[in-house]
Design a protein around this motif. Structure first.
Motif, PDB file in Angstrom:
ATOM      1  N   TYR A   1      36.284  86.971  66.746  1.00 27.85           N
ATOM      2  CA  TYR A   1      37.271  88.046  66.936  1.00 27.85           C
ATOM      3  C   TYR A   1      37.947  87.897  68.291  1.00 27.85           C
ATOM      4  CZ  TYR A   1      38.910  92.969  66.874  1.00 27.85           C
ATOM      5  OH  TYR A   1      39.662  94.119  66.891  1.00 27.85           O
ATOM      6  N   SER A   2      39.258  87.648  68.273  1.00 32.52           N
ATOM      7  CA  SER A   2      40.043  87.391  69.484  1.00 32.52           C
ATOM      8  C   SER A   2      40.875  88.593  69.879  1.00 32.52           C
ATOM      9  CB  SER A   2      40.968  86.183  69.269  1.00 32.52           C
ATOM     10  OG  SER A   2      40.231  85.022  68.969  1.00 32.52           O
ATOM     11  N   ASN A   3      40.848  88.924  71.193  1.00 29.02           N
ATOM     12  CA  ASN A   3      41.644  90.016  71.744  1.00 29.02           C
ATOM     13  C   ASN A   3      41.998  89.713  73.191  1.00 29.02           C
ATOM     14  OD1 ASN A   3      41.820  92.546  69.844  1.00 29.02           O
ATOM     15  ND2 ASN A   3      39.751  91.727  69.577  1.00 29.02           N
ATOM     16  N   TYR A   4      42.878  90.547  73.748  1.00 27.69           N
ATOM     17  CA  TYR A   4      43.240  90.411  75.164  1.00 27.69           C
ATOM     18  C   TYR A   4      42.070  90.829  76.050  1.00 27.69           C
ATOM     19  CZ  TYR A   4      45.648  91.208  79.597  1.00 27.69           C
ATOM     20  OH  TYR A   4      46.009  91.188  80.918  1.00 27.69           O
ATOM     21  N   SER A   5      41.451  91.948  75.726  1.00 29.89           N
ATOM     22  CA  SER A   5      40.337  92.454  76.527  1.00 29.89           C
ATOM     23  C   SER A   5      39.429  93.299  75.644  1.00 29.89           C
ATOM     24  CB  SER A   5      40.842  93.300  77.695  1.00 29.89           C
ATOM     25  OG  SER A   5      41.448  94.491  77.211  1.00 29.89           O
ATOM     26  N   ARG A   6      38.267  93.671  76.164  1.00 31.70           N
ATOM     27  CA  ARG A   6      37.347  94.510  75.412  1.00 31.70           C
ATOM     28  C   ARG A   6      37.968  95.879  75.135  1.00 31.70           C
ATOM     29  NH1 ARG A   6      31.420  96.424  77.469  1.00 31.70           N
ATOM     30  NH2 ARG A   6      32.575  98.274  78.096  1.00 31.70           N
ATOM     31  N   GLU A   7      38.701  96.416  76.115  1.00 25.28           N
ATOM     32  CA  GLU A   7      39.326  97.735  75.962  1.00 25.28           C
ATOM     33  C   GLU A   7      40.397  97.722  74.867  1.00 25.28           C
ATOM     34  OE1 GLU A   7      37.153  97.298  79.455  1.00 25.28           O
ATOM     35  OE2 GLU A   7      38.947  96.125  78.888  1.00 25.28           O
TER      36      GLU A   7
END
Length: 346
Positions: A149-155
């Motif tokens: 799972y890829s995202n910019y940040s945890r938030e």
């Protein structure tokens, strides 16, 4: 000519849940109180009307009907996205919206015997249908599941805490790799090399696993090519594409003569002629015949019908698998009758 009241259905918002700064989950229910059937991984198409103009947008379900969850769609704000901004800003409990239906082929397999693993690759809001599939698989099968799972940040990660809870609930069966592009680690973005490393790390049997991909177009391209070059059979890769951009180039079908198309839709029969450059859907729209559709680019599957007589040809197809095409499935937004008249059933 179809009666407009028979092709749309009204839904009511029953709850709103903030997921991240730019994403919300909307619990919805049919306004008529009757049930609405759907499967994990599918989507609902919303209809937005401005005078005579009509636009459609599809939003995936994040809920798993097999778990008895309320019907939920999760929407992330899209840069320059007119309707995502409108919904996130204005949609509240008690509001209603029109839908042209529920569809989608991004679903769990009907047969499990040959499978040893399920692998999900998601980026950003691509987690929405993946989350529904993942929950369903964990609760209804004994298969091990891996999520990349890829995202910019945890938030910025939709369902982050819910996924952590699922991992704790299914220790050993659910493995999750969170990739944050903002991170200082070497595992920031999915690449061919990192994907191969993760497949080896989790000892994924490539030919006995099904891989589900959902995310931005560039992400899907990298992930899809990387899986194929790693040795994953193309038939084992399922994609859900949120891209609605129309194709600039339209291939010419092998037969450009006019042919009659007969359609059976919800007990109604329609007959009309179709000739290139009009697709089956385009020809129907010109005659004010309301067939199901959403993206009109061959990416979503809302317009899929079954050809029960004759032969069709598709200019583009990013949805249907070979076995579905063999059974007569066709995307009417990219389909043309060839070699004679055809009959379709929705």
């Amino acid at each position: 000519m179809a009666d407009e009241t028979s092709i749309y259905r009204l839904f009511t918002v029953t709850n709103v849940i903030s997921e991240t700064e730019n994403a919300k989950t909307f619990e919805i229910a049919p306004a008529d109180g009757k049930s609405a059937e759907y499967r994990a991984g599918q989507f609902i198409t919303l209809v937005f009307k401005k005078g005579q103009r009509e636009n459609r947008r599809s939003y995936s379900f994040s809920s798993a009907p097999a778990l008895g969850e309320p019907m939920r769609i999760t929407i992330k704000r899209v840069v320059n996205g007119e309707y995502s901004r409108q919904l996130l800003t204005n949609l509240k409990v008690g509001d209603t919206f029109l839908s042209s239906g529920i569809a989608g082929f991004f679903r769990l397999p009907d047969e499990w015997e040959h499978l040893q693993h399920l692998v999900f690759l998601a980026a950003g809001s691509g987690i929405t249908p993946v989350y529904a599939l993942l929950k369903t698989a964990l609760h209804t099968t004994s298969l091990p599941v891996v999520l990349l799972y890829s995202n910019y940040s945890r938030e910025d990660t939709i369902f982050y805490h819910a996924l952590i809870s699922l991992r704790e609930q299914f220790p050993g069966r659910l493995k999750i790799e969170f990739l944050f592009s903002q991170s200082e680690t070497t595992r920031r973005r999915l690449s061919k090399f990192l994907l191969n490393e993760l497949l080896d790390q989790h000892t994924i049997p490539l030919k006995e696993s099904v891989f589900y991909l959902c995310g931005p177009e560039s992400y899907m391209l990298v992930a899809g090519i990387s899986l194929i070059t790693a040795g994953v059979p193309e038939k084992n890769i399922r994609k859900e594409n949120f891209n609605t951009r129309q194709h600039v180039f339209k291939p010419v079908p092998p037969d450009t003569d006019p042919h009659q198309v007969k359609v059976l839709l919800k007990g109604r029969h329609f007959e009309f002629d179709v000739q290139y450059p009009d697709t089956i859907l385009a020809a129907a729209k010109k005659r004010n015949i309301h067939l199901p559709y959403s993206c009109e680019a061959g990416n979503c599957g809302s317009c899929a019908a079954t050809c029960v007589k004759g032969k069709t040809w598709m200019a583009y197809n990013e949805v249907l698998m070979d076995d579905e095409i063999a059974k007569g499935k066709v995307l009417t937004c990219q389909g043309f009758p060839v070699g004679g008249d055809v009959e379709l059933e929705f």
